[in-house]
Design a protein around this motif. Structure first.
Motif, short mmCIF file in Angstrom:
data_model
loop_
_atom_site.label_atom_id
_atom_site.label_comp_id
_atom_site.label_asym_id
_atom_site.label_seq_id
_atom_site.Cartn_x
_atom_site.Cartn_y
_atom_site.Cartn_z
N SER A 163 3.83 -34.18 77.11
CA SER A 163 3.18 -35.30 77.82
C SER A 163 3.69 -35.52 79.16
O SER A 163 3.36 -36.68 79.50
CB SER A 163 2.88 -36.31 76.66
OG SER A 163 2.18 -35.98 75.62
N SER A 213 0.35 -39.44 75.23
CA SER A 213 1.07 -39.27 74.08
C SER A 213 -0.02 -38.71 73.26
O SER A 213 -1.23 -39.59 72.65
CB SER A 213 1.63 -40.33 73.54
OG SER A 213 1.88 -40.26 72.19
N THR A 215 0.18 -38.05 70.03
CA THR A 215 0.01 -38.92 68.68
C THR A 215 0.03 -40.32 68.93
O THR A 215 -0.47 -40.98 68.06
CB THR A 215 1.38 -38.59 67.90
OG1 THR A 215 2.43 -38.95 68.75
CG2 THR A 215 1.34 -37.37 67.53
N THR A 218 4.89 -41.80 69.45
CA THR A 218 6.20 -41.32 69.95
C THR A 218 6.97 -42.36 70.70
O THR A 218 6.90 -43.15 71.52
CB THR A 218 6.08 -40.15 70.94
OG1 THR A 218 5.40 -39.16 70.49
CG2 THR A 218 7.28 -39.72 71.43
#
Ligand code: F6P
Length: 553
Positions: A163, A213, A215, A218
């Motif tokens: 990212s 990101s 997810t 992070t």
């Protein structure tokens, strides 16, 4: 776990193709590139392939026709084509995460049909690209303004790993294609120094933060994003209403984005079938799109797609990613090469090796096969490198006269970037003369006889002799355009794929990053309170005690 059956393959090192390569390696012996070139005046021409704008010369590799034939037989026997086709079809080839691997869909044309679980994903890809395009148009034109009505002058991408590395690398590469009136900065490290430096000299009213990101969990990214939010609100003396005009998110996790306080209307989506290290041509590329504009971003995607199609359809004899992948397998297995150096002769590619490190090492840094058995062969190499000519005055000594086998990729361009100051254009020939000279020196070296003939004293002859025979690939293109960048990245993506397929490893998971994350979470409270230190091993406990003492705790 996946219902996809385990590979059931016989171990690579027990295949007849592997044995044949081992025998061939022994026969190949210490043949020198000097001899190989002398025996075949057409070698340079015969061992050159072309894909799109990239001319790929592999004649300075330690191979002959038989080597290439045996390597292709290995690729056939290990099902490279079958796994490739399964990837393009959207099958769940990331077995440990039960996911499709479809970064190729991110650059597919609008009319393409690529299905995951029976659903064509291409319309969603283009819907997000259109949304990114509309947003970046507004930022670039000044129509999108911050909380106080000022236009955006700085974009700060907050993300890490995939990212960060992709957009950061590509922004650097395409600076001369970017709107120089908008500065793009990248913050990744949880070390507060990174954000601290990125914020220097910024006017919060003119700053847009992009929180990137996949997810949205992070720790580095969420911590930096919280700190950036606090800075913004303090600087603007505003309440959280201001966030909507200064924060957007790029993620697969809408809930996480909304919990953070970013309106999901300002979220640009991607999908779990895009691996982090394969994601910069998804929404993760928003900062780049703002910098270079949607048209040039599309040109870059078309460059990726061109190489995707080549990889998917070209016969293995002409298939450049297959060839590059096979060469890496050859050196790792039969020359004990531990690393691979990438040497771009363009200063704009200064972050290229860092990008490739994640692409290659996170993908192929594995030691169990797809069935969970330990592998008995080398997998991914250590990838490294910096732009020429700087390295020539630093570590090239080891490449020329050291004891290690380090295959190298040299990447160069015929044209300097279009907006280079006219007074600097002449330097390009000097740069490229070095580019050509280095692969020549590495391949052919300089014999002791040649050195002695120059009148060098006998005791210095061994020191001034260049053994040569160091393998290199030369990749030459016209100019470093958005399309050429896309072509280059896709080439390396697919090279990594080919190697993972042959080594029978899952190139698309990254479980190796987890343990350190878990342990850091455990250690952080110990640093603050000292409680729990007794459960640590004696080395870590002593280091933590020293740290706490130095911090006055
Ligand atoms: O920890 C490794 C990793 O998961 C990479 O694979 C990924 O690119 C990076 O962290 C960032 O992850 P995210 O985009 O979810 O914040």
């Amino acid at each position: 776990m996946s219902e996809t059956p385990a590979s059931g393959r016989i171990p690579l090192d027990r295949t007849p193709q592997w044995a044949a390569l081992g025998k061939h390696r022994a026969e190949f012996g210490e043949q020198h590139l000097r001899e190989l070139f002398a025996a075949d005046p057409e070698r340079g021409k015969r061992y050159t392939l072309r894909v799109g704008d990239l001319q790929v010369d592999y004649s300075k590799q330690l191979v002959n026709d038989r080597t290439l034939e045996l390597l292709r037989e290995l690729a056939a026997a290990t099902g490279v084509a079958e796994l490739r086709d399964a990837m393009f079809r959207g099958e769940k080839i990331n077995i440990t995460e039960d996911r499709a691997v479809l970064h190729t869909a991110l650059r597919a044309p609008r009319e393409a049909v690529i299905e995951v679980d029976g659903e064509n994903v291409v319309p969603a890809v283009h819907a997000v690209l259109d949304k990114m395009g509309a947003f970046s148009d507004r930022v670039r034109s000044g129509e999108w303004t911050g909380h106080t009505g000022k236009r955006i002058r700085t974009v700060v991408n907050i993300g890490i790993g995939g990212s960060d590395l992709g957009p950061a690398m590509a922004y650097e590469v395409l600076r001369s294609y970017s709107d120089r009136g908008i500065d793009v900065r990248f913050v990744s490290n949880v070390d507060g120094a990174d954000l601290h430096e990125a914020l220097q000299g910024l006017d919060a009213a003119e700053t847009l933060f992009i929180v990137a990101s996949k997810t949205f969990t992070t720790i580095e990214t969420i911590t930096n994003a919280e700190s950036a939010k606090a800075w913004l609100l303090t600087e603007l003396r505003a309440d959280t209403d201001a966030v909507a005009k200064h924060f957007v998110a790029l993620s697969t996790n809408a809930q996480g984005v909304s919990d953070f306080g970013i309106d999901v209307a300002n979220m640009f989506e991607f999908w779990d079938w895009v691996g982090g290290r394969y994601s910069y041509d998804s929404a993760i590329g928003l900062s780049l799109m703002i910098a270079i504009g949607r048209e040039q971003f599309r040109e870059m995607l078309d460059g990726f797609h061109l190489v995707d199609e080549h990889f998917r359809t070209a016969p293995f004899e002409q298939n450049v990613p297959v060839l590059l992948g096979l060469l890496g397998v050859w050196y790792g297995a039969f020359f004990d090469a531990q690393s691979h150096v990438v040497l771009p002769y363009s200063h704009y590619l200064s972050k290229f090796a860092a990008y490739l490190q994640q692409l290659d090492m996170e993908s192929n840094g594995k030691s169990v096969d797809r069935d969970g058995n330990p592998v008995g062969w080398q997998t991914g190499p250590v990838v490294w490198g910096t732009p020429g000519t700087n390295g020539q005055h630093a570590y090239y000594q080891l490449l020329h006269q050291g004891t290690k086998v380090i295959p190298a990729d040299f990447i160069g361009f015929a044209e300097p970037v279009a907006d280079l100051l006219p007074g600097l254009v002449a330097q390009h020939d000097l740069l490229m003369a070095n580019f050509f000279a280095q692969t020549q020196a590495l391949a052919f070296g300089k014999t002791a006889e040649e050195v002695a003939a120059e009148g060098v004293p006998a005791e210095l002859v061994p020191h001034k002799t260049f053994r040569g025979n160091h393998p290199t690939t030369t990749i030459l293109a016209g100019e470093l355009s958005p399309s050429v960048l896309g072509q280059l990245i896709a080439l390396y993506e697919h090279k990594v794929f080919v190697q993972g397929a042959i080594w029978n490893i899952d190139s698309f998971d990254q479980w190796g990053v987890e343990l350190g994350k878990v342990l850091a979470k455990r250690i952080e409270p110990v640093l603050l309170t000292g409680e729990g230190a007794e459960a640590l091993d004696s080395s870590t406990a002593a280091l933590v005690a020293e740290y706490r003492a130095l911090r006055g705790r």
